[in-house]
Design a protein around this motif. Structure first.
Motif, PDB file in Angstrom:
ATOM      1  N   ASN A   1       5.650 -10.929   7.924  1.00 27.73           N
ATOM      2  CA  ASN A   1       5.151 -10.306   9.298  1.00 27.73           C
ATOM      3  C   ASN A   1       5.198  -8.887   8.939  1.00 27.73           C
ATOM      4  O   ASN A   1       4.442  -8.049   9.352  1.00 27.73           O
ATOM      5  N   ALA A   2       6.321  -8.450   8.387  1.00 30.72           N
ATOM      6  CA  ALA A   2       6.639  -6.991   8.007  1.00 30.72           C
ATOM      7  C   ALA A   2       5.684  -6.310   7.003  1.00 30.72           C
ATOM      8  O   ALA A   2       5.306  -5.317   7.224  1.00 30.72           O
ATOM      9  N   VAL A   3       5.025  -7.086   6.192  1.00 26.21           N
ATOM     10  CA  VAL A   3       4.125  -6.390   5.112  1.00 26.21           C
ATOM     11  C   VAL A   3       3.074  -7.046   5.102  1.00 26.21           C
ATOM     12  O   VAL A   3       2.060  -6.428   4.171  1.00 26.21           O
ATOM     13  N   SER A   4       2.506  -7.890   6.040  1.00 32.99           N
ATOM     14  CA  SER A   4       1.115  -8.607   5.861  1.00 32.99           C
ATOM     15  C   SER A   4       0.483  -8.588   7.430  1.00 32.99           C
ATOM     16  O   SER A   4       0.896  -9.316   8.408  1.00 32.99           O
ATOM     17  N   ARG A   5      -0.637  -7.723   7.423  1.00 34.62           N
ATOM     18  CA  ARG A   5      -1.280  -7.678   9.063  1.00 34.62           C
ATOM     19  C   ARG A   5      -1.747  -9.193   9.160  1.00 34.62           C
ATOM     20  O   ARG A   5      -1.764  -9.585  10.131  1.00 34.62           O
TER      21      ARG A   5
ATOM     22  N   HIS B   1       0.811  -1.185  -0.008  1.00 33.26           N
ATOM     23  CA  HIS B   1      -0.018   0.163  -0.086  1.00 33.26           C
ATOM     24  C   HIS B   1       0.738   1.193   0.126  1.00 33.26           C
ATOM     25  O   HIS B   1       0.152   2.448  -0.108  1.00 33.26           O
ATOM     26  N   LYS B   2       2.137   1.185  -0.087  1.00 29.03           N
ATOM     27  CA  LYS B   2       2.968   2.358   0.112  1.00 29.03           C
ATOM     28  C   LYS B   2       4.381   1.933  -0.501  1.00 29.03           C
ATOM     29  O   LYS B   2       4.746   0.796  -0.571  1.00 29.03           O
ATOM     30  N   LEU B   3       5.247   2.830  -0.590  1.00 26.69           N
ATOM     31  CA  LEU B   3       6.771   2.855  -1.020  1.00 26.69           C
ATOM     32  C   LEU B   3       7.331   1.841   0.159  1.00 26.69           C
ATOM     33  O   LEU B   3       6.936   2.177   1.240  1.00 26.69           O
ATOM     34  N   ILE B   4       8.023   0.855  -0.317  1.00 23.77           N
ATOM     35  CA  ILE B   4       8.785   0.158   0.841  1.00 23.77           C
ATOM     36  C   ILE B   4      10.167   0.160   0.551  1.00 23.77           C
ATOM     37  O   ILE B   4      10.895   0.214  -0.669  1.00 23.77           O
TER      38      ILE B   4
ATOM     39  N   LYS C   1       8.522   3.200  10.217  1.00 22.09           N
ATOM     40  CA  LYS C   1       8.370   1.783  10.724  1.00 22.09           C
ATOM     41  C   LYS C   1       9.348   0.916  10.355  1.00 22.09           C
ATOM     42  O   LYS C   1       9.393   0.716   9.036  1.00 22.09           O
ATOM     43  N   VAL C   2      10.428   0.251  10.991  1.00 22.48           N
ATOM     44  CA  VAL C   2      11.701  -0.413  10.339  1.00 22.48           C
ATOM     45  C   VAL C   2      11.150  -1.878  11.030  1.00 22.48           C
ATOM     46  O   VAL C   2      10.988  -2.003  12.271  1.00 22.48           O
TER      47      VAL C   2
ATOM     48  N   GLY D   1       3.074  -5.502   9.129  1.00 21.29           N
ATOM     49  CA  GLY D   1       2.056  -5.294   7.914  1.00 21.29           C
ATOM     50  C   GLY D   1       2.033  -3.714   7.508  1.00 21.29           C
ATOM     51  O   GLY D   1       1.145  -3.775   6.507  1.00 21.29           O
ATOM     52  N   ASP D   2       2.881  -3.058   8.008  1.00 15.83           N
ATOM     53  CA  ASP D   2       2.940  -1.619   7.698  1.00 15.83           C
ATOM     54  C   ASP D   2       4.347  -1.243   7.679  1.00 15.83           C
ATOM     55  O   ASP D   2       4.557   0.155   7.844  1.00 15.83           O
ATOM     56  N   ALA D   3       5.280  -1.903   7.540  1.00 17.73           N
ATOM     57  CA  ALA D   3       6.707  -1.537   7.420  1.00 17.73           C
ATOM     58  C   ALA D   3       7.038  -0.620   6.354  1.00 17.73           C
ATOM     59  O   ALA D   3       6.547  -0.637   5.260  1.00 17.73           O
ATOM     60  N   ASP D   4       7.565   0.593   6.663  1.00 23.97           N
ATOM     61  CA  ASP D   4       8.332   1.475   5.612  1.00 23.97           C
ATOM     62  C   ASP D   4       9.545   0.981   5.321  1.00 23.97           C
ATOM     63  O   ASP D   4      10.052   1.145   4.236  1.00 23.97           O
TER      64      ASP D   4
END
Ligand code: COD
Length: 303
Positions: A219-223, A134-137, A173-174, A237-240
């Motif tokens: 875990n980092a990219v999926s809630r 949903h955003k840049l990673i 968020k790292v 689920g919301d890591a930058d």
């Protein structure tokens, strides 16, 4: 906050134009990307390299480089050192790798007398736009630090956080990536580093970031993956930023996203006195153009 490359391009176009010093500019994709950046009002370029070869490459591919100065250099090393010198003389804002080898470029940048050291650790910073996210990673370090220890990981995180903040993410968020989300002190030492980094951020020892780890990529990219595994985390689920355990994991991830994940990417080296636009020869013209946009947007003289 910039959440896509379209947003990044819009932002950079609103800033004053920057100048790129291209080391060994006699490469087709690099010239194409530089011309595109120039046409879009993002950057001017100084083309350093073998003058005849630069003109020949441009002529063969019908690339109009008439708006750029060409600075002749006899060989690869002279191209790199002349490009760096132009930055030191404030004639250019960022350095870009052309046809020269990455090792030659980095040797020039790390040169104690004539390089671009800032006293910080240099690290590679890649930004991806992935259709499934949903955003840049952002990913570090896929190209410079081979097997960072904890001290180096702290510096890599701090570099990445600084640049994520330049993209408008106030408190990135790292996720510190490992193969599992549990600490395994015997078999997987990177999980120990991850736990320490998370604790350092929680105690304010690393600032301006929310860090959690160890985390597997899911875990980092999926809630949903966090829910299934019972992980409660602000980062999950919301890591930058994904901090990878070493260059192997980071590079495999980078190439997988690029070649199989239908992703767009930009990459720069950060931690030197200016951002360094460093793409691999096989990267697309678009990746080179987006890397120019990222490098010029984050150039200190833009701040
Ligand atoms: N940041 C700041 N200074 C550094 C860094 C860094 N990341 N790395 C080395 N230095 C300094 C050292 O402190 C020392 O003063 C000097 O540079 C030389 O150090 P060495 O001898 O450890 O460095 P090199 O020249 O052997 O290696 C540096 C490389 C960046 C070339 C090396 O780490 C490397 O090969 N990295 C991987 C590059 C690569 O293969 N990428 C492929 C994926 S695209």
């Amino acid at each position: 906050m910039i959440t896509s490359f379209a947003g990044l391009l819009k932002e950079v176009k609103d800033k004053p134009k920057k100048t790129i010093a291209v080391a060994m500019a006699e490469e087709e994709d690099v010239l194409q990307a530089v011309v595109m950046a120039h046409q879009q009002g993002i950057a001017d370029a100084l083309l350093i390299g073998n003058k005849n070869k630069i003109i020949e490459v441009a002529r063969k591919q019908d690339i109009d480089i008439s708006d750029f100065d060409i600075i002749h250099a006899e060989n690869e090393w002279h191209s790199v050192s002349r490009a760096i010198q132009l930055i030191r003389e404030c004639m250019a804002d960022t350095l870009m790798k052309g046809k020269c080898a990455t090792a030659t470029l980095l040797k020039g940048v790390l040169d104690k007398e004539g390089g671009l050291r800032s006293g910080k650790l240099l690290s590679h910073f890649a930004v991806f736009e992935v259709p499934a996210y949903h955003k840049l990673i952002m990913v570090s370090d896929a190209a410079m630090n081979i097997a960072p220890d904890l001290q180096a990981k702290i510096a890599i995180v701090e570099n990445a956080v600084q640049y994520a903040r330049m993209l408008g993410i106030e408190k990135p968020k790292v996720a510190v990536i490992a193969a599992i989300e549990k600490v395994n002190p015997d078999g997987m030492p990177c999980t120990l580093d991850a736990a320490m980094l998370a604790q350092m951020a929680a105690r304010g020892q690393i600032k301006n970031a929310i860090i959690d780890g160890p985390m597997a990529v899911d875990n980092a990219v999926s809630r949903k993956s966090c829910l299934v595994k019972g992980i409660e985390s602000e980062v999950g689920g919301d890591a930058d930023i994904l901090l990878m355990p070493d260059i192997e994991a980071a590079n495999v991830f980078y190439k997988t996203l690029t070649y199989l994940g239908n992703s767009k990417t930009a990459g720069i080296i950060i931690g030197a006195s200016v951002p360094i636009i460093l793409t691999s020869r096989a990267d697309s013209e678009e990746a080179k153009y987006l890397s120019i946009a990222l490098g010029t947007l984050t150039s200190a003289r833009n701040q």
